[in-house]
Design a protein around this motif. Structure first.
Motif: not given
Length: 220
Positions: A101, A156, A159-160, A163, A167-168, A171, A176
């Motif tokens: 991630y 990470e 932070s996720k 979602q 929305a996420w 990083s 991705r």
């Protein structure tokens, strides 16, 4: 470590179940073969409903095969770049992991969380509320497809939270496309829907990714 996980190369190749998967990973066994963009188009779209969700309804980190290592440890052992030392009660020391991630290397298992690529709450919202407790336990401990659970840095993962891709996203921009492919694969594997905003976000993300072949062994 009795179970062998699905093998993933890149972000969207076949999930091959090596040997006999544990019952937590068992399902129909049918295979869906498609491409990333077609898979996104074919996902069922429905509004989400979190009514009644409780994390405790997904029993997780079980020791399915009775070898002393629970699901968390099985994932850490399977994903290690440098294998850790496995001590009494499956304690893990040394080793090296790559959190894709954020492209961060970690040398301590304690620095890593095991992320449900499609979070438990998200699965509830998109179909798991109608499952049996046994099906939810199987989902929460899915070792049959390496895309379902992934070892990542705690930063990470937190932070996720719960979602979805609207929305996420990881990083690391380089991660991705792999993440989108894994999200879609899990949704297909477990017959989960997507909400309208999620569907739009996945379509936009997939448009910027290679339209790689995607094969998924259905779990139910």
């Amino acid at each position: 470590m009795g179970s062998l996980r699905g093998l993933t190369v890149g972000f969207a190749v076949a999930a091959v179940v090596a040997g006999s998967a544990p019952s937590a990973s068992a399902g129909s066994g049918d295979v869906v073969s498609t491409t990333l963009r077609r898979a996104v188009e074919d996902l069922p779209v429905a509004d989400e409903d979190r009514t009644g969700y409780e994390r405790s309804k997904f029993k997780h980190w079980i020791d399915e095969d009775g070898d002393g290592c629970n699901t968390r440890a099985e994932v850490l052992i399977a994903e290690a770049v440098v294998p850790p030392t496995v001590g009494p009660r499956c304690s893990l020391s040394a080793g090296l992991w790559r959190s894709y991630y954020d492209e961060a290397d970690q040398t301590s298992a304690r620095a890593l969380d095991i992320d449900h690529v499609v979070p438990l709450a998200e699965s509830w919202d998109s179909g798991a509320s109608a499952w049996t407790p046994a099906e939810r336990q199987a989902y929460a401990n899915d070792l049959g497809d390496a895309r379902a659970l992934v070892a990542v840095t705690a930063r990470e993962n937190r932070s996720k939270a719960d979602q979805d891709p609207a929305a996420w996203l990881p990083s690391s921009t380089g991660a991705r496309c792999r993440y989108v492919g894994e999200w879609v694969a899990v949704k297909i594997r477990w017959g989960l829907s997507v909400d309208p905003m999620e569907a739009d976000a996945l379509e936009q993300a997939a448009a910027g990714c290679p339209d790689t072949e995607l094969a998924v062994v259905l779990a139910r």
